[in-house]
Design an enzyme around this catalytic site. Structure first.
Site, PDB file in Angstrom:
ATOM      1  N   ASN A  77       0.852  -1.188   0.000  1.00 51.08           N
ATOM      2  CA  ASN A  77       0.000   0.000   0.000  1.00 51.08           C
ATOM      3  C   ASN A  77       0.893   1.244   0.000  1.00 51.08           C
ATOM      4  O   ASN A  77       1.941   1.266   0.632  1.00 51.08           O
ATOM      5  CB  ASN A  77      -0.927  -0.004   1.220  1.00 51.08           C
ATOM      6  CG  ASN A  77      -2.101   0.944   1.038  1.00 51.08           C
ATOM      7  OD1 ASN A  77      -2.748   0.946  -0.008  1.00 51.08           O
ATOM      8  ND2 ASN A  77      -2.371   1.760   2.034  1.00 51.08           N
TER       9      ASN A  77
ATOM     10  N   GLU B  86     -22.228  15.041  -2.532  1.00 53.46           N
ATOM     11  CA  GLU B  86     -21.945  14.787  -1.107  1.00 53.46           C
ATOM     12  C   GLU B  86     -21.008  15.866  -0.553  1.00 53.46           C
ATOM     13  O   GLU B  86     -21.143  16.293   0.592  1.00 53.46           O
ATOM     14  CB  GLU B  86     -21.343  13.389  -0.943  1.00 53.46           C
ATOM     15  CG  GLU B  86     -22.376  12.303  -1.273  1.00 53.46           C
ATOM     16  CD  GLU B  86     -22.029  10.936  -0.711  1.00 53.46           C
ATOM     17  OE1 GLU B  86     -20.835  10.597  -0.695  1.00 53.46           O
ATOM     18  OE2 GLU B  86     -22.953  10.212  -0.294  1.00 53.46           O
TER      19      GLU B  86
ATOM     20  N   LYS C 154     -26.638   5.891   5.719  1.00 48.85           N
ATOM     21  CA  LYS C 154     -25.280   6.121   5.197  1.00 48.85           C
ATOM     22  C   LYS C 154     -24.248   5.891   6.305  1.00 48.85           C
ATOM     23  O   LYS C 154     -23.215   5.264   6.099  1.00 48.85           O
ATOM     24  CB  LYS C 154     -25.199   7.547   4.662  1.00 48.85           C
ATOM     25  CG  LYS C 154     -23.830   7.995   4.227  1.00 48.85           C
ATOM     26  CD  LYS C 154     -23.619   7.854   2.750  1.00 48.85           C
ATOM     27  CE  LYS C 154     -22.167   8.087   2.396  1.00 48.85           C
ATOM     28  NZ  LYS C 154     -21.902   7.999   1.008  1.00 48.85           N
TER      29      LYS C 154
END
Ligand SMILES: Cc1cc2nc3c(=O)[nH]c(=O)nc-3n(C[C@H](O)[C@H](O)[C@H](O)COP(=O)(O)OP(=O)(O)OC[C@H]3O[C@@H](n4cnc5c(N)ncnc54)[C@H](O)[C@@H]3O)c2cc1C
Length: 380
Positions: free
Chosen positions: A20, A153, A359
């Site tokens: 990563n 959003e 959400k």
């Protein structure tokens, strides 16, 4: 990360290396909140190595993947020697897409990772703060390019935070202008008309101006052009869409916008030792033959399926076909409000605080499944 977590629970006898770019993992679906300043990076990140600290067969390597050499079966890294693999799960995610629009790269602020979210936030706050001495109306104008999920959003968080920013930096709240510019004819077109209309009106009441059927043709340092029409602002947020990681094209995959259409068990056609999942993969919806949109929901399902199929291969068993059951769509319009179209025990259209709760539950569940309850409660 989710594939590794799942694999470790499937009792496979394998050495797993998780590569990563950053020592932390972030909940991508909450990046807009960091960009708007309603959340801090620490609220949406957790330590990768710590998640796997008690897994002896998992090595976490913090490095950047530069290229996959598919013939040599190796992953080329920025700072370390190439890694050889027997099996590869490629889930390198997405980048900002400019669609070749002039000036978009140079003058738009994307929201694609923690660094870009923080950079967008700093620019916004510096610009708003400057108004007190500059009195330049463009310092109080914000243009959000595109009206997809990320844009909407982000706008929801922004209108929520703006009164606090006005107080903090001493600018007149009623002179703030947020313009959202969209090429398509509808905002939130993935929802039923009445639901998207509710969402649009909710944001309009908070002072947002939507411009539909307005294709962006150029982005300048303080203006967005749609053919001859000019919208000026000193903050331009570029959230028009994404494409897969550039590593896909650099590694010679058969791709379109850095997405590869995968076989039905999520392996790469002609490369039986490679799985491709998340935003770098394309899976056709059997219902209409079109590729499913790239979402966290499908990425999570693919991660689980890839782990199971990889475990099957390691045990000499056949792989299974990936089947996606979409559970619906939720779009937040700020920290407490949203709209949602849920397909569980029937079809439900939700709006207001109840969709906001949905959400939050989804985000918390996703964090919980990757880490543990302490992280989800913010105690780490
Ligand atoms: C602001 C925002 C809100 C969203 N909201 C929703 C939502 O509500 N619902 C939904 O379903 N979807 C949502 N999405 C889409 C969703 O986040 C993505 O579809 C999903 O995160 C893709 O998962 P992924 O694992 O493919 O990629 P990512 O989540 O991007 O993960 C890729 C990982 O790879 C790492 N990486 C990248 N390049 C390299 C490299 N070269 N070397 C090493 N490591 C690398 C990255 O650091 C990252 O950790 C949203 C997206 C954004 C930006």
């Amino acid at each position: 990360m989710r594939t590794v977590k799942k694999l470790t629970g499937l009792g496979v006898d394998a050495q797993i290396v998780l590569v990563n770019k950053n020592p932390y993992h972030y909940q991508t679906t909450e990046l807009h909140e960091v960009a708007a300043g309603t959340k801090e990076p620490a609220d949406i990140t957790f330590d990768v190595a710590r998640t796997f600290a008690n897994k002896k067969n998992v090595q976490v390597l913090i490095d950047e993947v530069i290229r996959i050499d598919q013939d040599a079966k190796s992953v080329e890294l920025k700072n370390n020697a190439p890694l050889q693999y027997d099996y590869l799960v490629n889930s390198l995610g997405f980048e900002s897409e400019t669609f070749g629009i002039k000036g978009a790269n140079e003058n738009g602020w994307p929201i694609v990772d923690i660094d870009t979210a923080l950079a967008a936030r700093k620019h916004l706050e510096d610009t708003l703060k400057r108004y007190k001495s500059s009195h330049d109306p463009n310092d109080l104008r914000i243009i959000v390019c595109g009206a997809g999920f990320t844009s909407i959003e982000y706008i929801g968080e922004l209108v929520y935070r703006m009164p606090k920013l006005a107080k903090q930096y001493g600018f007149p709240l009623d002179e703030v202008k947020i313009e959202c510019i969209e090429a398509g004819p509808r905002i939130l077109g993935m929802f039923d008309q009445n639901l998207s209309q509710w969402g649009v009106e909710y944001l309009e009441k908070k002072g947002v101006n939507f411009h539909v059927s307005t294709p962006i043709t150029e982005v300048k340092s303080n203006a967005v052009m749609s053919n001859d029409q000019e919208f000026t602002a000193n903050t331009i947020i570029w959230t028009t869409g994404v494409r897969g990681s550039h590593v896909i094209a650099d590694s010679g995959y058969d791709q379109k916008r850095n997405r590869v259409v995968v076989a039905d068990d999520l392996r790469v056609n002609g490369q039986p030792d490679q799985f491709l999942i998340g935003d770098v993969s394309g899976v056709a919806n059997p219902g209409n033959g079109r590729l499913y949109p790239t979402t966290a929901q499908i990425s999570i399902a693919e991660a689980d399926c890839a782990a199971q199929n990889l475990a099957a291969l390691l045990k000499g068993q056949p792989t299974k076909k990936f089947v996606f059951n979409a559970l619906g769509t939720v779009c937040s319009l700020g920290p407490k409000v949203g709209i949602a179209s849920i397909d569980m025990f029937g079809h439900w259209n939700l709006k207001g605080w109840i969709a906001g709760v949905a959400k939050k539950l989804i985000a918390d569940r996703s964090t919980l499944e990757l880490t543990n309850i302490r992280t989800m409660l913010g105690n780490d």
